[in-house]
Design a protein around this motif. Structure first.
Motif, short mmCIF file in Angstrom:
data_model
loop_
_atom_site.label_atom_id
_atom_site.label_comp_id
_atom_site.label_asym_id
_atom_site.label_seq_id
_atom_site.Cartn_x
_atom_site.Cartn_y
_atom_site.Cartn_z
N VAL A 1 0.84 -1.20 0.00
CA VAL A 1 0.00 0.00 0.00
C VAL A 1 0.87 1.25 0.00
O VAL A 1 0.60 2.22 -0.72
CB VAL A 1 -0.95 -0.01 1.21
CG1 VAL A 1 -1.74 1.29 1.28
CG2 VAL A 1 -1.91 -1.20 1.13
N LEU A 2 1.93 1.25 0.80
CA LEU A 2 2.84 2.39 0.85
C LEU A 2 3.48 2.64 -0.51
O LEU A 2 3.44 3.76 -1.04
CB LEU A 2 3.92 2.14 1.91
CG LEU A 2 5.08 3.13 1.96
CD1 LEU A 2 4.58 4.52 2.30
CD2 LEU A 2 6.14 2.67 2.95
N ASN A 3 4.06 1.61 -1.09
CA ASN A 3 4.79 1.78 -2.34
C ASN A 3 3.88 2.12 -3.51
O ASN A 3 4.24 2.92 -4.38
CB ASN A 3 5.59 0.51 -2.66
CG ASN A 3 6.77 0.34 -1.73
OD1 ASN A 3 7.25 1.30 -1.14
ND2 ASN A 3 7.24 -0.89 -1.60
N GLU A 4 2.71 1.50 -3.55
CA GLU A 4 1.81 1.74 -4.68
C GLU A 4 1.34 3.19 -4.70
O GLU A 4 1.30 3.82 -5.77
CB GLU A 4 0.61 0.80 -4.61
CG GLU A 4 -0.33 0.94 -5.80
CD GLU A 4 -1.44 -0.08 -5.78
OE1 GLU A 4 -2.62 0.33 -5.87
OE2 GLU A 4 -1.14 -1.28 -5.65
N SER A 5 0.98 3.74 -3.55
CA SER A 5 0.48 5.11 -3.52
C SER A 5 1.57 6.10 -3.92
O SER A 5 1.32 7.06 -4.66
CB SER A 5 -0.07 5.45 -2.14
OG SER A 5 0.86 5.17 -1.12
N ILE A 6 2.81 5.87 -3.46
CA ILE A 6 3.92 6.76 -3.82
C ILE A 6 4.24 6.63 -5.30
O ILE A 6 4.46 7.63 -6.00
CB ILE A 6 5.16 6.44 -2.98
CG1 ILE A 6 4.86 6.61 -1.49
CG2 ILE A 6 6.33 7.31 -3.40
CD1 ILE A 6 4.43 7.99 -1.09
N ALA A 7 4.25 5.39 -5.81
CA ALA A 7 4.59 5.18 -7.22
C ALA A 7 3.56 5.83 -8.15
O ALA A 7 3.93 6.46 -9.15
CB ALA A 7 4.67 3.68 -7.51
#
Length: 352
Positions: free
Chosen positions: A142-148
């Motif tokens: 969830v963290l990485n997807e939102s930033i990406a």
């Protein structure tokens, strides 16, 4: 050989983990690209804010973090007990703050009348979501997807933003937790982009010092930069959608079940002392007065300095005392874990 994530992240072994993620091709995540002149500094705030938000949704506490130019570090603790105490309604409420969820869940949360078979299906979904809300892989996803998504939208590109799966190190005991937290909090000093812990922006130690009012810290604003992105893309929409959860507290008394098992005062003393040793051009040496935490955990001072600079290189998928690593080897049915020699040097001081 690459090990399955289930073997690397096992709550039966430890709830504590050191996590690292890098941008694809180690491209710029934050900071200023010297070639293009583009400023990405504002993205560091995205990650810090998102971490605090997700800690309020998942049963995962953030003990330490550092956001660098092309990667970030985390030290987290999974609280399975907390997740098990949530009701199904609480689980669904938390999950739907991040995802819409299937129509059946939406109807249930809206108070619609459901058939018995539908209620059983909702209960099964709640059980699935409960497992995910205490899963490190889902937290990082969830963290990485939102930033990406936000970074790609800002750059006007598509495709992979992060490298392959995140790296994880199981922290098997208190000595490992302390070493990993120091390694993370001192990252900017080790990289030469900060002189002191309180000026190392977008780190947990700077945030904690600022909260104490000992030093005024600030986030670097991109608004005054010629390379700053448009205001419409500078602040992601999700930044204001969820409240920010504070960092995991310290408690040396062990009265709080979900706390870092040290005194904040002792930890800051250790970070300040070690930070002075890690400044570029200076030989790493701790003065005659050894910090309390190193004495308490039987950690050799000079070896601790070395560990706080090379934790990822000297240890593999687990960090801990020699006894902890041996037990981890047996649990994983492995012949060897990288880092046994380092464990003897750092954590074997004064041990028989």
């Amino acid at each position: 050989m690459t090990q399955p994530r289930a073997a690397l992240v096992s709550l039966d072994a430890t709830p504590w983990y050191h996590l690292v993620n890098r941008c694809v091709r180690r491209a710029f995540l934050c900071g200023t690209d010297a070639v293009s002149g583009q400023c990405y500094e504002h993205r560091r705030g995205w990650i810090a804010d998102r971490l605090h938000q997700l800690a309020g949704v998942f049963a995962i506490d953030v003990a330490a973090y550092a956001v660098m130019s092309n990667h970030y570090h985390l030290v987290v603790r999974v609280d399975a007990q907390r997740a098990s105490e949530w009701s199904d309604d609480e689980v669904l409420r938390r999950w739907t703050t991040l995802f819409t969820g299937p129509l059946l869940v939406q109807r249930y949360r809206a108070g619609a009348e459901l058939l018995p078979v539908e209620r059983r299906a909702v209960a099964e979904l709640a059980a699935t979501y409960r497992e995910r809300l205490m899963d490190v892989s889902w937290f990082m996803r969830v963290l990485n997807e939102s930033i990406a998504r936000q970074a790609n939208a800002e750059d006007g590109v598509k495709g992979r933003f992060w490298e392959g799966r995140f790296k994880s190190q199981a922290l098997l005991d208190e000595a490992a937790i302390l070493s990993a937290m120091a390694y993370v909090d001192l990252n900017p000093i080790r990289a030469g982009i900060a002189e002191t812990p309180e000026t190392s922006e977008h780190t947990s130690v700077a945030e904690r010092i600022a909260a104490l009012g000992l030093e005024a810290t600030h986030r670097v604003s991109a608004e005054g930069s010629e390379a700053a992105p448009p205001a419409a893309t500078r602040v992601p929409a999700w930044c204001e959608s969820l409240p920010l959860q504070p960092l995991m507290p310290f408690d040396a008394t062990a009265r709080l079940p979900s706390a870092i098992p040290f005194s904040l005062e002792d930890y800051l003393e250790l970070i300040e002392t070690t930070g002075r040793c890690q400044r570029p051009g200076k030989r790493g040496a701790i003065a005659e007065r050894v910090p309390k935490l190193l004495k308490r955990l039987n950690m050799e001072p000079e070896a601790f300095i070395a560990a706080s600079t090379t934790l990822l290189k000297r240890f593999g998928s687990a960090v801990g005392t020699p006894a902890s690593l041996t037990a981890c080897c047996a649990a994983r049915q492995a012949r060897h874990l990288r880092g046994m020699r380092a464990a003897r040097e750092v954590f074997g001081w004064r041990m028989a």
